[in-house]
Design an enzyme around this catalytic site. Structure first.
Site, PDB file in Angstrom:
ATOM      1  CG  LEU A  36      -2.267  -0.617   1.194  1.00 14.85           C
ATOM      2  CD1 LEU A  36      -2.953  -0.477   2.549  1.00 14.85           C
ATOM      3  CD2 LEU A  36      -3.138  -0.009   0.104  1.00 14.85           C
ATOM      4  CG  ASP A  37       0.618   4.273  -3.064  1.00 14.14           C
ATOM      5  OD1 ASP A  37       1.485   3.469  -3.457  1.00 14.14           O
ATOM      6  OD2 ASP A  37      -0.187   4.846  -3.820  1.00 14.14           O
ATOM      7  N   PRO A  38       2.421   4.749   1.064  1.00 19.63           N
ATOM      8  CG  PRO A  38       4.645   5.449   1.303  1.00 19.63           C
ATOM      9  CD  PRO A  38       3.648   4.983   0.272  1.00 19.63           C
TER      10      PRO A  38
END
Length: 297
Positions: free
Chosen positions: A45-47
């Site tokens: 997942l993106d930060p």
């Protein structure tokens, strides 16, 4: 003194990842809190994204591919009027537009983004370019020409919209970038766009509802975290399950084809269990299974 290797922890811990934390950091904290020998995750997942991050522990790491290949669901909001370097709100604004789409225009554009589509990953992504991560090259100011990749989009639904934003739900397969969908949809509508908020609500068999909050992952909570573990076979729910005979289980655990009861299509990927639990993932060969991943439980 011998270095402590950690506990034999096997199963899945489903974490509700908060914004501002990387996926690798979540896995590292879970492994530390549970004192586990081995851990990994099924889909980055993106930060800045939130939601389901499925962390595999011990022998469950051998089932990661089945979850990574499964469908996933995202709830996300797009801000119209600007395209950014990262295709989300954290990036530098590259271009702006005054145009804004109405609901009818948005809905008429969605069919082009469903089914089998081709998608160019964001420059700031984990895609490898000549052995290096694209985001490392992008941070150094290198202009990237990333190749388009195929993506299966099961559905893309407009949930709500106003003049400057639109909220969507997307169900897609492996390797999808929501940021690319926002960027390309903005271009198609002539208004430009980027992701403002992104949440993964489910991934394969794992849902955000009931997931462990990140702030509860701590060594002091180890006993409680143990109770939150899901068995590794939860990740195998989409595969046919067959039973090994006692002799077949012994052969399979030694890496050899073993006899099973039940049937599947020749060559199908299946999982095999016996009275003691999961034995392997393998290929059905007409009464026997050739193991590909053997579980040492």
């Amino acid at each position: 003194m011998a270095r402590k290797k950690g506990r034999d922890v096997n199963g899945w811990l489903i974490v509700d990842k908060p914004a501002g934390v990387g996926s690798t950091a979540v896995v590292a904290k879970v492994r530390w809190a549970l004192d586990a020998k081995k851990a990994g995750h099924a889909g980055t997942l993106d930060p800045d994204a939130t939601g389901v991050l499925a962390v595999a522990l011990g022998e469950a790491t051998k089932t990661v591919a089945t979850v990574t290949d499964a469908l996933k669901c995202y709830d996300f909001t797009v801000n119209w009027g600007a395209e950014t370097a990262t295709d989300d709100a954290s990036g530098e604004v590259l271009r702006t537009a005054d145009a804004r789409p109405d609901r009818a225009a948005i809905e008429s554009a969605l069919p082009a983004f469903t089914g089998d589509i081709m998608q160019v990953p964001p420059a700031f992504s984990a895609v490898k370019v000549d052995g290096e991560r694209a985001y490392d090259l992008a941070r150094e100011g290198e202009e990237l020409d990333l190749a388009a990749r195929s993506l299966w989009v099961e559905s893309l639904t407009l949930l709500d919209c106003d003049r400057d934003t639109a909220r969507f739900e997307m169900v897609c397969g492996k390797g999808g970038y929501v940021r690319s969908i926002a960027r390309d949809l903005g271009r198609a509508l002539g208004c430009l766009g980027h992701v403002a908020h992104l949440r993964r609500t489910w991934s394969g068999p794992f849902e955000a509802e009931g997931a462990v909050p990140f702030d509860r992952i701590d060594r002091d909570a180890q006993d409680w975290l143990d109770t939150q573990l899901l068995p590794l076979e939860v990740a195998l729910s989409d595969l046919p399950m067959l039973r090994a005979t006692p002799e077949g289980a012994v052969r399979i655990r030694n890496g050899n084809p073993g006899q099973v009861t039940g049937t599947a299509e020749w060559g199908d990927l299946v999982w095999v269990a016996d009275a003691g639990g999961p034995v392997c993932i393998g290929r059905y060969q007409g009464g026997t299974v050739q193991p590909e991943r053997v579980f040492n439980l």
